[in-house]
Scaffold this motif. Structure first.
Motif, mmCIF file in Angstrom:
data_model
loop_
_atom_site.group_PDB
_atom_site.id
_atom_site.type_symbol
_atom_site.label_atom_id
_atom_site.label_comp_id
_atom_site.label_asym_id
_atom_site.label_seq_id
_atom_site.Cartn_x
_atom_site.Cartn_y
_atom_site.Cartn_z
ATOM 1 N N GLY B 313 0.812 -1.204 0.029
ATOM 2 C CA GLY B 313 0.114 0.029 -0.148
ATOM 3 C C GLY B 313 0.871 1.254 0.148
ATOM 4 N N VAL B 314 0.297 2.292 -0.641
ATOM 5 C CA VAL B 314 1.407 3.408 -0.552
ATOM 6 C C VAL B 314 0.305 4.680 -0.531
ATOM 7 N N LEU B 315 0.545 5.770 -0.063
ATOM 8 C CA LEU B 315 -0.121 7.110 -0.301
ATOM 9 C C LEU B 315 0.329 7.571 -1.504
ATOM 10 N N GLY B 316 -0.532 8.030 -2.495
ATOM 11 C CA GLY B 316 -0.283 8.482 -3.895
ATOM 12 C C GLY B 316 0.942 9.492 -4.028
ATOM 13 N N ALA B 317 0.801 10.524 -2.740
ATOM 14 C CA ALA B 317 1.471 11.853 -3.030
ATOM 15 C C ALA B 317 3.310 11.280 -2.711
ATOM 16 N N ILE B 318 3.328 10.331 -2.049
ATOM 17 C CA ILE B 318 4.571 9.836 -1.844
ATOM 18 C C ILE B 318 4.973 9.539 -3.244
ATOM 19 N N CYS B 319 4.556 9.010 -3.959
ATOM 20 C CA CYS B 319 5.094 8.800 -5.386
ATOM 21 C C CYS B 319 5.453 9.843 -6.140
ATOM 22 N N GLY B 320 4.625 11.129 -6.021
ATOM 23 C CA GLY B 320 5.180 12.569 -6.316
ATOM 24 C C GLY B 320 6.375 12.824 -5.934
ATOM 25 N N VAL B 321 6.540 12.727 -4.502
ATOM 26 C CA VAL B 321 7.951 13.292 -4.034
ATOM 27 C C VAL B 321 9.128 12.631 -4.747
ATOM 28 N N VAL B 322 8.883 11.310 -4.522
ATOM 29 C CA VAL B 322 10.180 10.347 -5.092
ATOM 30 C C VAL B 322 10.359 10.531 -6.821
ATOM 31 N N GLY B 323 9.014 10.362 -7.234
ATOM 32 C CA GLY B 323 9.238 10.429 -8.889
ATOM 33 C C GLY B 323 9.723 11.685 -9.349
ATOM 34 N N THR B 324 9.382 12.971 -8.572
ATOM 35 C CA THR B 324 10.007 13.966 -9.004
ATOM 36 C C THR B 324 11.267 14.403 -8.593
ATOM 37 N N MET B 325 11.791 13.713 -7.572
ATOM 38 C CA MET B 325 13.262 13.607 -7.266
ATOM 39 C C MET B 325 13.904 13.073 -8.426
ATOM 40 N N GLN B 326 13.342 11.962 -8.869
ATOM 41 C CA GLN B 326 13.936 11.205 -10.165
ATOM 42 C C GLN B 326 14.090 12.062 -11.251
ATOM 43 N N ALA B 327 13.120 12.786 -11.631
ATOM 44 C CA ALA B 327 13.088 13.902 -12.690
ATOM 45 C C ALA B 327 14.139 14.802 -12.510
ATOM 46 N N VAL B 328 14.337 15.203 -11.176
ATOM 47 C CA VAL B 328 15.308 16.317 -11.022
ATOM 48 C C VAL B 328 16.872 15.980 -11.258
ATOM 49 N N GLU B 329 16.867 14.473 -10.871
ATOM 50 C CA GLU B 329 18.237 13.900 -10.725
ATOM 51 C C GLU B 329 18.328 13.565 -12.167
ATOM 52 N N THR B 330 17.433 13.419 -13.007
ATOM 53 C CA THR B 330 17.905 13.042 -14.301
ATOM 54 C C THR B 330 18.266 14.054 -15.173
ATOM 55 N N ILE B 331 17.523 15.248 -15.010
ATOM 56 C CA ILE B 331 17.898 16.523 -15.696
ATOM 57 C C ILE B 331 19.262 16.818 -15.392
ATOM 58 N N LYS B 332 19.691 16.728 -14.160
ATOM 59 C CA LYS B 332 20.879 17.139 -13.631
ATOM 60 C C LYS B 332 21.893 16.182 -14.187
ATOM 61 N N VAL B 333 21.897 14.816 -14.517
ATOM 62 C CA VAL B 333 22.723 14.030 -15.212
ATOM 63 C C VAL B 333 23.013 14.355 -16.488
ATOM 64 N N LEU B 334 21.702 14.786 -17.107
ATOM 65 C CA LEU B 334 21.665 15.159 -18.753
ATOM 66 C C LEU B 334 22.654 16.397 -18.844
ATOM 67 N N LEU B 335 22.469 17.199 -17.931
ATOM 68 C CA LEU B 335 23.003 18.630 -18.093
ATOM 69 C C LEU B 335 24.480 18.627 -17.295
ATOM 70 N N GLU B 336 24.667 17.688 -16.868
ATOM 71 C CA GLU B 336 26.105 17.565 -15.871
ATOM 72 C C GLU B 336 26.128 18.739 -15.107
ATOM 73 N N MET B 337 25.105 19.022 -14.150
ATOM 74 C CA MET B 337 24.581 20.169 -13.479
ATOM 75 C C MET B 337 24.668 19.832 -12.105
ATOM 76 N N GLY B 338 25.275 20.608 -11.175
ATOM 77 C CA GLY B 338 25.324 20.420 -9.720
ATOM 78 C C GLY B 338 25.914 19.284 -9.060
ATOM 79 N N ASP B 339 25.362 18.828 -8.103
ATOM 80 C CA ASP B 339 25.931 17.712 -7.371
ATOM 81 C C ASP B 339 24.686 16.697 -7.343
ATOM 82 N N ASP B 340 24.698 15.633 -8.033
ATOM 83 C CA ASP B 340 23.731 14.766 -8.322
ATOM 84 C C ASP B 340 23.824 13.615 -7.206
ATOM 85 N N LEU B 341 22.898 12.887 -7.145
ATOM 86 C CA LEU B 341 22.835 11.677 -6.002
ATOM 87 C C LEU B 341 23.695 10.316 -6.203
ATOM 88 N N THR B 342 24.577 10.433 -7.096
ATOM 89 C CA THR B 342 25.582 9.496 -7.446
ATOM 90 C C THR B 342 26.248 9.245 -6.034
#
Lengths: 93, 389
Positions: B313-342
């Protein structure tokens, strides 16, 4: 040493629903034994028959993975925090 | 006392140093990395080309943006415009800001072209793209070049569910040019509480179809590639080949290990997100010198400790928090920007609203990504995950 063990959601049913369990321990192994005394049965979820931490569970002592420290012998100071981080799969197709 | 513009310009030029386009050409050859060529023309003037490697900042923004372009006031800057007037005015401003080594290129781009020197023709965003992405283009870390890079990028999402939904929506909205989606499931009413790519009307239709329609409505600029199949050892290498980043939003261990191993073999960064009840995890695997999923979790839990979707079971909005973090990290990887979560795992507890950062180290004995790996080809992942260790 007073140590706080943070329990992830997936394992809270084995510790009476608590998210933190306080134990008195000098190293990580002692802390897990303390956890087992307070909530019998939990240790088997975390460690295999020979007492080693299972490979799908990571234990962090103050944000460091104990596998890269001294494993169960990793010493703990007063106020240390242990965090149990099991592999979780859910992404929910 | 009033001053005519020509007198004023003469005064300005007397206080700066001018160089010819030939000297500029020579400086570029000599000071390749140190020199900033600052083209201060307006965007519509770039259509015939710019000097390769030049930074474009319109005259009106020179003072505002120069510190982002070149924070070191001792580094050389050559300012150029169409004919040498705006560059002279800009050069004086830069001197006023403390830049010690500024020159203005006499004759500007006109002289550069007449001398027969080479021009670069960077692709330009369309007017529609400039308007659509204006709020992120204005970020100095992105700029038009960053946006162009996003538009040229290819991101593959494994799973169009709880995590894949917010990731896909933000990547599409932000203009990631090609988005791939793998999912062999159909939309069910019980998905709608968290899988925000899908709506009521889509119940019963394939998730890849519903996702494509939603993303097209959001941004028709984005190319959507779909794979309505279950990811297996047989198809994974064919599907993964050629993507810049794979985003893991799956719900089961066999697929997570399969994704990890394929990403290691193909050298693709894997942006990982997972959730359980009120907990979430996000990190990046197989990026640069960073660890892989097996470094963190060498073995999967036995099935009895890995609850299925139905019993968890899961609260839907939790997916929003984690999925959005994944979107942010993806963009950072693509643009080689900032300190990503590697090398770092963010562990999130929604009930406490606490985020913790844990170190993830590369395991020198890792079965797949160490120097002497024991696993060098794909295995049977279903079997691997049903064995009780």
């Amino acid at each position: 040493m007073a140590v706080k063990i943070k329990i992830p959601a997936s394992l809270r049913k084995f510790v009476g629903g608590n998210d933190v369990v306080d134990v008195d321990a000098g190293n990580v192994g002692d802390a897990l034994d303390g956890l087992e005394s307070a909530h019998p049965g939990i240790k088997a979820k975390l460690c295999d028959d020979s007492g080693n931490v299972r490979r799908f569970i990571n234990i962090y002592a103050n944000s460091e993975d104990i596998r890269f420290l001294e494993n169960l012998k990793t010493p703990l100071s007063d106020g240390a925090e242990l965090q149990i981080v099991p592999a979780i799969a859910g992404g929910w197709y | 006392m009033s001053v005519s513009f020509s007198d004023y310009l003469a005064q300005v030029k007397s206080r700066i140093r001018e160089i010819s386009v030939h000297e500029l050409k020579e400086m570029i050859g000599r000071q390749k990395d140190d020199l900033t060529v600052l083209d201060v023309r307006e965007p519509e003037e770039f259509e015939n080309g710019i000097i390769k490697g030049a930074t474009t900042v319109p005259r009106g923004y020179v003072e505002l943006r120069i510190e982002q372009v070149q924070p070191d006031r001792d580094k050389p800057i050559a300012v150029i415009c169409a004919g040498g007037t705006r560059s002279a005015l800009s050069a004086l401003s830069l001197q006023g800001l403390g830049y010690q080594d500024v020159v203005s290129v006499s004759g500007g781009m006109g002289a550069w072209v007449r001398a027969g020197y080479e021009l670069d023709h960077p692709r330009r965003l369309t007017k529609e793209q400039q308007a659509r992405y204006a709020r992120q283009i204005i970020l100095p870390q992105l700029g038009e070049a960053g946006q162009q890079k996003l538009l040229d990028s290819k991101v593959l999402l494994v799973g169009a569910g709880g995590l894949g939904s917010p990731t896909a929506l933000y990547l599409a909205a932000g203009g990631v040019g090609t988005i791939g989606i793998i999912d062999n499931d159909k939309v069910d009413t019980s998905n709608l509480q968290r899988q925000i790519l899908h709506s009521e009307g889509a119940a019963g239709t394939p998730k890849v179809q519903s996702a494509t329609e939603t993303l097209r409505r959001l941004n028709s600029d984005v190319k959507i590639v779909t794979y309505e199949e279950r990811l297996t050892s047989e198809n994974v290498m064919r599907i993964f080949e050629g993507w810049d980043v794979v985003v893991d939003g799956t719900d089961n261990f066999p697929t997570r290990y399969l994704i990890n191993d394929a990403c290691v073999f193909l050298g693709i960064p894997n942006v990982h997100g997972s959730i359980y009840h009120f907990d979430g995890q996000c990190t990046i695997f197989n990026h640069g010198d960073g660890p892989c999923y097996r470094c963190l979790y060498p073995e999967p839990p036995p099935p009895e400790l890995a609850p299925s979707c139905a019993e968890a079971g899961v609260l839907g909005a939790i997916c929003g928090v984690v999925g959005t973090m994944q979107a942010v990290e993806t963009i950072k990887v693509l643009l080689e920007m900032g300190d990503d979560l590697t090398g770092r795992l963010v562990s999130f507890d929604a009930l406490k609203m606490s985020f913790r950062e844990l170190k993830v180290r590369r395991d020198p004995h890792c079965l797949v990504c160490s120097e002497h790996p024991q696993i060098t080809e794909l295995i049977d992942y279903e079997q691997f995950c049903t064995v009780t260790f």
